[in-house]
Motif scaffolding. Structure first.
Motif, short mmCIF file in Angstrom:
data_model
loop_
_atom_site.label_atom_id
_atom_site.label_comp_id
_atom_site.label_asym_id
_atom_site.label_seq_id
_atom_site.Cartn_x
_atom_site.Cartn_y
_atom_site.Cartn_z
N UNK A 188 2.51 -1.50 3.92
CA UNK A 188 3.02 -1.13 2.59
C UNK A 188 4.47 -1.57 2.42
N UNK A 189 5.27 -1.43 3.45
CA UNK A 189 6.68 -1.86 3.37
C UNK A 189 6.77 -3.37 3.14
N UNK A 248 5.37 5.17 -5.11
CA UNK A 248 4.57 3.98 -5.40
C UNK A 248 3.35 3.86 -4.51
N UNK A 249 3.36 4.54 -3.35
CA UNK A 249 2.20 4.49 -2.45
C UNK A 249 2.03 5.84 -1.77
N UNK A 250 0.79 6.32 -1.79
CA UNK A 250 0.46 7.61 -1.16
C UNK A 250 -0.46 7.37 0.02
N UNK A 251 -0.11 7.96 1.16
CA UNK A 251 -0.93 7.90 2.37
C UNK A 251 -1.67 9.22 2.46
N UNK A 252 -2.98 9.19 2.24
CA UNK A 252 -3.76 10.42 2.06
C UNK A 252 -4.59 10.70 3.31
N UNK A 253 -4.36 11.86 3.89
CA UNK A 253 -5.00 12.23 5.16
C UNK A 253 -6.50 12.33 5.05
N UNK A 254 -7.00 12.89 3.97
CA UNK A 254 -8.42 13.17 3.81
C UNK A 254 -9.04 12.23 2.79
N UNK A 272 -4.92 2.03 -10.30
CA UNK A 272 -4.79 2.02 -8.84
C UNK A 272 -5.33 0.67 -8.37
N UNK A 273 -4.43 -0.19 -7.84
CA UNK A 273 -3.10 0.11 -7.32
C UNK A 273 -1.94 -0.27 -8.25
N UNK A 274 -2.22 -0.65 -9.48
CA UNK A 274 -1.14 -1.13 -10.34
C UNK A 274 -0.01 -0.12 -10.54
N UNK A 275 -0.38 1.13 -10.82
CA UNK A 275 0.63 2.17 -11.03
C UNK A 275 0.87 3.03 -9.79
N UNK A 276 -0.13 3.16 -8.96
CA UNK A 276 0.00 3.94 -7.73
C UNK A 276 -0.97 3.40 -6.70
N UNK A 277 -0.45 3.02 -5.55
CA UNK A 277 -1.32 2.61 -4.44
C UNK A 277 -1.73 3.84 -3.65
N UNK A 335 -8.66 -2.87 1.69
CA UNK A 335 -9.48 -2.74 0.50
C UNK A 335 -8.73 -3.17 -0.75
N UNK A 336 -8.96 -2.44 -1.85
CA UNK A 336 -8.40 -2.83 -3.15
C UNK A 336 -7.35 -1.85 -3.67
N UNK A 337 -6.85 -0.96 -2.83
CA UNK A 337 -5.99 0.11 -3.36
C UNK A 337 -4.53 -0.01 -2.93
N UNK A 338 -4.15 -1.12 -2.31
CA UNK A 338 -2.74 -1.35 -1.98
C UNK A 338 -2.26 -2.57 -2.74
N UNK A 339 -1.34 -2.32 -3.68
CA UNK A 339 -0.79 -3.41 -4.47
C UNK A 339 0.70 -3.57 -4.21
N UNK A 340 1.34 -4.33 -5.08
CA UNK A 340 2.79 -4.54 -5.02
C UNK A 340 3.44 -3.78 -6.17
N UNK A 341 4.43 -2.95 -5.92
CA UNK A 341 5.06 -2.18 -7.00
C UNK A 341 5.74 -3.09 -8.01
N UNK A 342 5.68 -2.69 -9.27
CA UNK A 342 6.29 -3.45 -10.35
C UNK A 342 7.81 -3.20 -10.34
N UNK A 343 8.64 -4.21 -10.06
CA UNK A 343 10.07 -3.99 -9.98
C UNK A 343 10.71 -3.66 -11.33
N UNK A 344 9.99 -3.91 -12.41
CA UNK A 344 10.53 -3.63 -13.74
C UNK A 344 10.44 -2.16 -14.11
N UNK A 345 9.68 -1.39 -13.34
CA UNK A 345 9.48 0.03 -13.65
C UNK A 345 10.44 0.86 -12.84
N UNK A 346 11.25 1.66 -13.50
CA UNK A 346 12.18 2.58 -12.81
C UNK A 346 11.40 3.85 -12.49
N UNK A 347 11.13 4.07 -11.23
CA UNK A 347 10.28 5.18 -10.82
C UNK A 347 11.07 6.40 -10.39
N UNK A 348 12.38 6.34 -10.41
CA UNK A 348 13.17 7.48 -9.97
C UNK A 348 13.53 8.41 -11.11
#
Length: 348
Positions: A188-189, A248-254, A272-277, A335-348
């Protein structure tokens, strides 16, 4: 590359010779018990099939046959009979059965243990553990006081899954969750994610702790690496927390929780993954309907069961020296659920 030929087992010999597996075992070990007589023509037929198939008796089976009952116990802290092929225990049991068959052992599933405080207990007034030469323990969480007693009594056992010391080190065959989660975080990094979140279920089992340790070990370069516990059926609240934090990315245990989180995002028109991986830290333990191919990893459950049986038989017959603690690698699934975060979106 062609798959290696399947090893011929005693069960195969019995089927081809038209006899029971017990008869094959008696012939192989040259047994002629007074109460069990094998007709000469039956013995000859078994020996002929053995010669035709090139069967070679497993050396473990020979060692066990000379000194032990050749019974492997299996104790589960949760119900073991699967309701579907993707049940949590099913792959473990397949691996255990495959190895037990190969070395000519029977399996004894301990089902009479009482339930105390919502959980089965090994030790009780009618404990039958000694019917087996040793026991494989299965469970998401295993009672440490019972492990302490097994250690103290010197009874041969192997836990499936890494276990902390319990009055001494615990023999186990587990999955290397920490390494698998670390690889996912690093992936993801590399895709540009800097605001990470670990979504757990609030469990204290070693497998959960290992996943969190792997996440924290690899997330140091991230701008944000938070953790949150998601209550069952509360995907919308967790999604609100993730979005509010700019994750931008959630690592889900279950796995089922990941499916619920993806469904909640889709209901809101998020991609998913456009807005949230969303990455899963293990494959399903129960059937979970979804059309999404999640990025994550697979747990080698069948191989864990197989090696647990291997370790246990080695402990029983004395061929394995020293403490056995094995961690098996998990298989990464892109799979299909890890994308690249959109740098134009301020997520903070």
């Amino acid at each position: 590359m062609a798959a290696p030929p399947k090893r011929v087992t005693q069960r195969d010999i019995a089927r081809l010779a038209g006899v029971s597996q017990a008869t094959v075992s008696l012939v192989l070990n040259n047994r002629a018990d007074a109460d069990i007589r094998i007709a000469p023509e039956t013995r000859d037929r078994v020996l002929r099939v053995i010669a035709e198939t090139g069967y070679v008796a497993d050396p473990v089976a020979r060692r066990l046959a000379s000194r032990f009952n050749r019974i492997i116990g299996v104790f589960t802290y949760e119900p073991a009979f699967p309701s579907g092929s993707r049940d949590f225990f099913h792959p473990f049991l397949l691996g255990i059965e495959e190895y037990a068959e190969r070395v000519g052992c029977d399996l004894l599933l301990f089902t009479s243990a009482p339930v105390v405080d919502g959980r089965r207990r090994i030790f009780h007034h009618d404990n039958r553990l000694r019917l087996a030469d040793g026991c494989i323990l299965l469970g998401r969480e295993i009672d440490s006081t019972e492990l302490q007693r097994l250690n103290r009594d010197g009874y041969p056992y192997v836990a499936v899954g890494r276990r902390d010391d319990a009055g001494g080190p615990v023999p186990y065959v587990g999955a290397d969750y920490a390494a698998a989660v670390t690889r996912l975080v690093e992936l993801a990094l590399r895709r540009g994610h800097r605001r990470l979140a670990y979504v757990g279920m609030g469990m204290t089992a070693e497998s959960s702790a290992d996943r969190r340790d792997g996440y924290l070990a690899a997330a140091a370069p991230a701008e944000s690496a938070r953790q949150l516990a998601m209550a069952a059926g509360d995907a919308d609240t967790s999604l609100d927390e993730l979005l509010a934090d700019g994750t931008t990315v959630a690592f889900v245990e279950d796995f089922a929780t990941a499916v619920a989180l993806e469904s909640a995002a889709r209901r809101r028109g998020l991609r998913v993954p456009g807005d949230l991986s969303i990455l899963t830290l293990g494959d399903p333990t129960v059937p979970v309907p979804t059309e999404m191919a999640f990025t994550g990893f697979r747990i080698p459950r069948e191989e864990m069961g197989r090696q647990a049986a291997e370790v246990l038989t080695g402990v029983i017959d004395g061929s394995v020296g020293g403490l056995q603690q094995r961690l098996l690698p998990c298989e990464l699934v892109e799979g299909d659920t890890l994308g690249t975060p959109d740098p134009a979106v301020d997520r903070r």
